[in-house]
Design a protein around this motif. Structure first.
Motif, PDB file in Angstrom:
ATOM      1  N   TYR A  40       9.244   7.849  -4.297  1.00 45.91           N
ATOM      2  CA  TYR A  40       7.879   7.674  -3.805  1.00 45.91           C
ATOM      3  C   TYR A  40       6.859   8.241  -4.787  1.00 45.91           C
ATOM      4  CZ  TYR A  40      10.031   6.585   0.722  1.00 45.91           C
ATOM      5  OH  TYR A  40      10.767   6.039   1.738  1.00 45.91           O
ATOM      6  N   GLY A  43       5.375   5.778  -7.057  1.00 46.15           N
ATOM      7  CA  GLY A  43       4.626   4.692  -6.427  1.00 46.15           C
ATOM      8  C   GLY A  43       3.283   4.446  -7.082  1.00 46.15           C
ATOM      9  N   LYS A  44       2.821   3.197  -6.935  1.00 41.67           N
ATOM     10  CA  LYS A  44       1.515   2.822  -7.470  1.00 41.67           C
ATOM     11  C   LYS A  44       0.803   1.949  -6.455  1.00 41.67           C
ATOM     12  CE  LYS A  44       3.615  -0.922 -10.111  1.00 41.67           C
ATOM     13  NZ  LYS A  44       3.900  -1.434 -11.432  1.00 41.67           N
ATOM     14  N   SER A  45      -0.503   1.866  -6.584  1.00 38.99           N
ATOM     15  CA  SER A  45      -1.314   1.069  -5.673  1.00 38.99           C
ATOM     16  C   SER A  45      -1.066  -0.420  -5.897  1.00 38.99           C
ATOM     17  CB  SER A  45      -2.794   1.362  -5.883  1.00 38.99           C
ATOM     18  OG  SER A  45      -3.078   2.695  -5.566  1.00 38.99           O
ATOM     19  N   ARG A  72       4.153   1.124   1.427  1.00 34.76           N
ATOM     20  CA  ARG A  72       3.378   1.814   2.461  1.00 34.76           C
ATOM     21  C   ARG A  72       2.062   1.064   2.568  1.00 34.76           C
ATOM     22  NH1 ARG A  72       2.117   7.900   1.447  1.00 34.76           N
ATOM     23  NH2 ARG A  72       0.665   6.940   0.012  1.00 34.76           N
ATOM     24  N   TRP A  99       6.052   4.542   5.035  1.00 31.65           N
ATOM     25  CA  TRP A  99       6.925   3.932   4.033  1.00 31.65           C
ATOM     26  C   TRP A  99       7.955   3.074   4.757  1.00 31.65           C
ATOM     27  CZ3 TRP A  99       6.065   3.551  -0.911  1.00 31.65           C
ATOM     28  CH2 TRP A  99       5.286   4.503  -1.559  1.00 31.65           C
ATOM     29  N   THR A 123       0.618   1.197  -1.152  1.00 30.36           N
ATOM     30  CA  THR A 123       1.382   1.799  -2.243  1.00 30.36           C
ATOM     31  C   THR A 123       2.762   1.158  -2.267  1.00 30.36           C
ATOM     32  OG1 THR A 123       0.231   3.881  -1.818  1.00 30.36           O
ATOM     33  CG2 THR A 123       2.184   3.991  -3.204  1.00 30.36           C
TER      34      THR A 123
END
Length: 126
Positions: A40, A43-45, A72, A99, A123
């Motif tokens: 996590y 994670g990226k947008s 998410r 998530w 995300t």
């Protein structure tokens, strides 16, 4: 998520460093820092275009950061993961702000895109 041998090696190295030595050199933790990044944490947008991410004709490629494709979303959505061979997994519902798994046990370097039932942002970690 499934355990990977690389993850086991990193965790073993981390334990050795935190214990004060490394197997190869006997160096202290201050001399040999090890960084472990969570799935996590990588994670990226994301934001969809026409209910698809990444926008056509682009593809995303799975990485060794995660054994699964995790999202998410900012709203509750249904999502399908589609692969290079044009097959798609069954729809999965993922709740807003939580998530959820879009696909599980994916191979590193697999080409994919996600199809949603609505435009969404959030995300993604894969």
């Amino acid at each position: 998520m499934r355990i990977r041998s690389r993850a086991v090696r990193v965790l073993t190295a981390t334990a050795l460093v935190l214990g004060g030595t490394t197997a190869a050199t006997g160096a202290s933790a201050a001399e040999a820092p090890v960084t472990v990044q969570s799935c996590y944490g990588s994670g990226k947008s994301f934001t969809t275009t026409n209910k698809v991410w990444p926008a056509y004709p682009n593809w995303a490629y799975t990485t060794s950061n995660c054994a699964d494709i995790n999202i998410r979303p900012n709203v509750t959505v249904q999502v399908q993961t589609c692969w290079k061979d044009h097959s798609c997994n069954k729809l999965r519902t993922i709740r807003a702000g939580e998530w959820g798994l879009a696909a599980t046990d994916v191979y590193d370097g697999s080409r994919f895109y996600l199809k949603f039932d609505r435009n969404v942002s959030g995300t993604i970690a894969y």
